[in-house]
Write a protein that holds these residues in place. Structure first.
Motif, PDB file in Angstrom:
ATOM      1  N   MET A 119     -34.913  24.831 -92.606  1.00 27.37           N
ATOM      2  CA  MET A 119     -34.479  23.862 -93.624  1.00 27.37           C
ATOM      3  C   MET A 119     -35.075  24.224 -94.982  1.00 27.37           C
ATOM      4  N   ASN A 120     -34.206  24.308 -95.986  1.00 24.05           N
ATOM      5  CA  ASN A 120     -34.677  24.612 -97.342  1.00 24.05           C
ATOM      6  C   ASN A 120     -35.045  23.311 -98.044  1.00 24.05           C
ATOM      7  N   VAL A 121     -36.306  23.176 -98.410  1.00 27.91           N
ATOM      8  CA  VAL A 121     -36.760  21.898 -98.977  1.00 27.91           C
ATOM      9  C   VAL A 121     -36.978  21.973-100.492  1.00 27.91           C
ATOM     10  N   GLN A 122     -36.613  23.113-101.089  1.00 32.80           N
ATOM     11  CA  GLN A 122     -36.784  23.244-102.543  1.00 32.80           C
ATOM     12  C   GLN A 122     -35.757  22.364-103.268  1.00 32.80           C
ATOM     13  N   PRO A 123     -36.176  21.691-104.362  1.00 36.80           N
ATOM     14  CA  PRO A 123     -35.219  20.884-105.127  1.00 36.80           C
ATOM     15  C   PRO A 123     -34.160  21.782-105.777  1.00 36.80           C
ATOM     16  N   TYR A 124     -33.024  21.198-106.142  1.00 35.39           N
ATOM     17  CA  TYR A 124     -32.006  21.943-106.896  1.00 35.39           C
ATOM     18  C   TYR A 124     -31.284  21.001-107.849  1.00 35.39           C
ATOM     19  N   PHE A 125     -30.523  21.565-108.779  1.00 34.69           N
ATOM     20  CA  PHE A 125     -29.867  20.742-109.789  1.00 34.69           C
ATOM     21  C   PHE A 125     -28.482  20.295-109.337  1.00 34.69           C
ATOM     22  N   ILE A 126     -28.145  19.040-109.698  1.00 33.51           N
ATOM     23  CA  ILE A 126     -26.817  18.479-109.421  1.00 33.51           C
ATOM     24  C   ILE A 126     -26.304  17.834-110.714  1.00 33.51           C
ATOM     25  N   PRO A 127     -24.987  17.597-110.823  1.00 32.39           N
ATOM     26  CA  PRO A 127     -24.447  16.984-112.046  1.00 32.39           C
ATOM     27  C   PRO A 127     -24.965  15.554-112.228  1.00 32.39           C
ATOM     28  N   ALA A 128     -25.273  15.200-113.473  1.00 31.59           N
ATOM     29  CA  ALA A 128     -25.736  13.841-113.777  1.00 31.59           C
ATOM     30  C   ALA A 128     -24.560  12.908-114.061  1.00 31.59           C
ATOM     31  N   ALA A 129     -23.454  13.467-114.564  1.00 30.03           N
ATOM     32  CA  ALA A 129     -22.295  12.648-114.922  1.00 30.03           C
ATOM     33  C   ALA A 129     -21.056  13.535-114.951  1.00 30.03           C
ATOM     34  N   ILE A 186     -35.512  17.021-102.289  1.00 28.15           N
ATOM     35  CA  ILE A 186     -35.242  16.874-100.861  1.00 28.15           C
ATOM     36  C   ILE A 186     -36.313  15.952-100.293  1.00 28.15           C
ATOM     37  N   THR A 187     -35.880  14.820 -99.719  1.00 24.64           N
ATOM     38  CA  THR A 187     -36.849  13.821 -99.242  1.00 24.64           C
ATOM     39  C   THR A 187     -36.803  13.708 -97.715  1.00 24.64           C
ATOM     40  N   THR A 188     -37.821  13.064 -97.168  1.00 21.79           N
ATOM     41  CA  THR A 188     -37.871  12.781 -95.734  1.00 21.79           C
ATOM     42  C   THR A 188     -38.567  11.441 -95.545  1.00 21.79           C
ATOM     43  N   LYS A 189     -38.502  10.913 -94.323  1.00 18.96           N
ATOM     44  CA  LYS A 189     -39.123   9.603 -94.066  1.00 18.96           C
ATOM     45  C   LYS A 189     -40.280   9.750 -93.078  1.00 18.96           C
ATOM     46  N   LEU A 190     -41.302   8.942 -93.309  1.00 22.09           N
ATOM     47  CA  LEU A 190     -42.470   8.893 -92.420  1.00 22.09           C
ATOM     48  C   LEU A 190     -42.694   7.442 -92.017  1.00 22.09           C
ATOM     49  N   ARG A 191     -43.213   7.250 -90.788  1.00 23.59           N
ATOM     50  CA  ARG A 191     -43.613   5.901 -90.376  1.00 23.59           C
ATOM     51  C   ARG A 191     -45.140   5.826 -90.400  1.00 23.59           C
ATOM     52  N   LEU A 192     -45.653   4.807 -91.085  1.00 26.39           N
ATOM     53  CA  LEU A 192     -47.104   4.591 -91.128  1.00 26.39           C
ATOM     54  C   LEU A 192     -47.427   3.376 -90.264  1.00 26.39           C
ATOM     55  N   THR A 193     -48.387   3.520 -89.354  1.00 32.42           N
ATOM     56  CA  THR A 193     -48.841   2.386 -88.543  1.00 32.42           C
ATOM     57  C   THR A 193     -50.306   2.140 -88.910  1.00 32.42           C
ATOM     58  N   LEU A 194     -50.608   0.887 -89.312  1.00 31.56           N
ATOM     59  CA  LEU A 194     -51.954   0.625 -89.838  1.00 31.56           C
ATOM     60  C   LEU A 194     -52.319  -0.838 -89.688  1.00 31.56           C
ATOM     61  N   ASP A 195     -53.611  -1.127 -89.852  1.00 30.40           N
ATOM     62  CA  ASP A 195     -54.087  -2.510 -89.836  1.00 30.40           C
ATOM     63  C   ASP A 195     -53.828  -3.156 -91.190  1.00 30.40           C
ATOM     64  N   TYR A 196     -53.763  -4.487 -91.176  1.00 28.73           N
ATOM     65  CA  TYR A 196     -53.518  -5.241 -92.418  1.00 28.73           C
ATOM     66  C   TYR A 196     -54.495  -4.869 -93.527  1.00 28.73           C
ATOM     67  N   GLY A 197     -55.756  -4.642 -93.116  1.00 25.53           N
ATOM     68  CA  GLY A 197     -56.792  -4.360 -94.122  1.00 25.53           C
ATOM     69  C   GLY A 197     -56.590  -3.039 -94.854  1.00 25.53           C
ATOM     70  N   LEU A 198     -55.695  -2.180 -94.348  1.00 25.17           N
ATOM     71  CA  LEU A 198     -55.498  -0.856 -94.966  1.00 25.17           C
ATOM     72  C   LEU A 198     -54.213  -0.778 -95.806  1.00 25.17           C
ATOM     73  N   VAL A 199     -53.502  -1.901 -95.914  1.00 27.54           N
ATOM     74  CA  VAL A 199     -52.221  -1.884 -96.648  1.00 27.54           C
ATOM     75  C   VAL A 199     -52.425  -1.493 -98.114  1.00 27.54           C
ATOM     76  N   ALA A 200     -53.423  -2.074 -98.756  1.00 27.35           N
ATOM     77  CA  ALA A 200     -53.664  -1.773-100.181  1.00 27.35           C
ATOM     78  C   ALA A 200     -53.986  -0.296-100.376  1.00 27.35           C
ATOM     79  N   LEU A 201     -54.769   0.257 -99.463  1.00 29.28           N
ATOM     80  CA  LEU A 201     -55.112   1.681 -99.530  1.00 29.28           C
ATOM     81  C   LEU A 201     -53.846   2.539 -99.379  1.00 29.28           C
ATOM     82  N   ALA A 202     -53.025   2.190 -98.398  1.00 25.48           N
ATOM     83  CA  ALA A 202     -51.778   2.948 -98.166  1.00 25.48           C
ATOM     84  C   ALA A 202     -50.877   2.884 -99.397  1.00 25.48           C
ATOM     85  N   GLN A 203     -50.771   1.684 -99.995  1.00 24.87           N
ATOM     86  CA  GLN A 203     -49.897   1.531-101.165  1.00 24.87           C
ATOM     87  C   GLN A 203     -50.398   2.345-102.359  1.00 24.87           C
TER      88      GLN A 203
END
Length: 207
Positions: free
Chosen positions: A1-11, A137-154
């Motif tokens: 998978m090529n993850v390098q960004p590339y240019f696309i038309p804006a309008a 090029i983006t991807t998704k991750l799932r974070l599992t954590l305790d309530y006390g770590l939400v501010a740190l994660a954010q």
């Protein structure tokens, strides 16, 4: 998978010129994928159903991915329209781009060389007007954590421009975040280091 960004038309872009009484109108648009490219071609054909020719070409994905290229001479002599249009698109370094050149015939034949020049030149002129943006090029991750770590994660999320796309607050917190693929390793390492490995990071590529 090529993850390098590339240019696309804006309008979208449109340009027109008259060559030996034939009227040429060039349309460029952002088309992410072959279906979108074909839909755009059909829209222009419907808009100019009275035109003699609606010739087109597309680079429907990453600029270098020739598996997602296509073109048509739409009744012009073979090789005089679609290929010159595609040559301009594939050479400009912009992805997810479709060009349609509409021709209203003016009664004077242009000859093979004249057609190549007219179709290729029309796209070349339109490309000069094209504004582009960078597609990351983006991807998704799932974070599992305790309530006390939400501010740190954010805090780490904002540092890496990761966007929260889903959240569940049960016994523990689950956040689904989207971020640029190139930053995944550094983002994951930062979360593990700062939380003392208490934040679990799961990749969602295979889900």
């Amino acid at each position: 998978m090529n993850v390098q960004p590339y240019f696309i038309p804006a309008a979208p872009v449109q340009s027109e010129e008259e060559i030996k009484k034939s009227h040429f109108i060039t349309y460029l648009a952002h088309t992410p994928g072959i279906e979108a490219a074909k839909t755009f071609v059909e829209q222009i054909k419907a808009q100019h159903s009275d035109a003699r020719h609606n010739c087109w070409a597309f680079v429907a994905g990453r600029p270098q991915d020739s598996m997602l290229w296509g073109f048509s001479d739409d009744g012009e002599p073979s090789g005089t329209a679609g290929k010159p249009i595609l040559a301009q698109l594939s050479g400009c370094g912009v992805g997810e781009l479709t060009a349609v050149v509409t021709r209203y015939y003016g009664g004077i034949r242009l000859g093979t060389g004249g057609l190549v020049k007219a179709y290729g030149g029309g796209v070349q002129q339109a490309l000069k007007l094209l504004q582009t943006i960078e597609k990351k090029i983006t991807t998704k991750l799932r974070l599992t954590l305790d309530y006390g770590l939400v501010a740190l994660a954010q805090s780490v999320m904002s540092q890496f421009e990761a966007v929260e796309v889903q959240s569940q607050y049960n016994e523990s917190v689950q956040l689904v975040v989207e971020l640029e693929f190139l930053n995944v390793d550094a983002f994951t390492q930062s979360l593990i280091n700062k939380s003392g490995a208490k934040i679990l990071v799961t990749r969602m590529d295979n889900e």
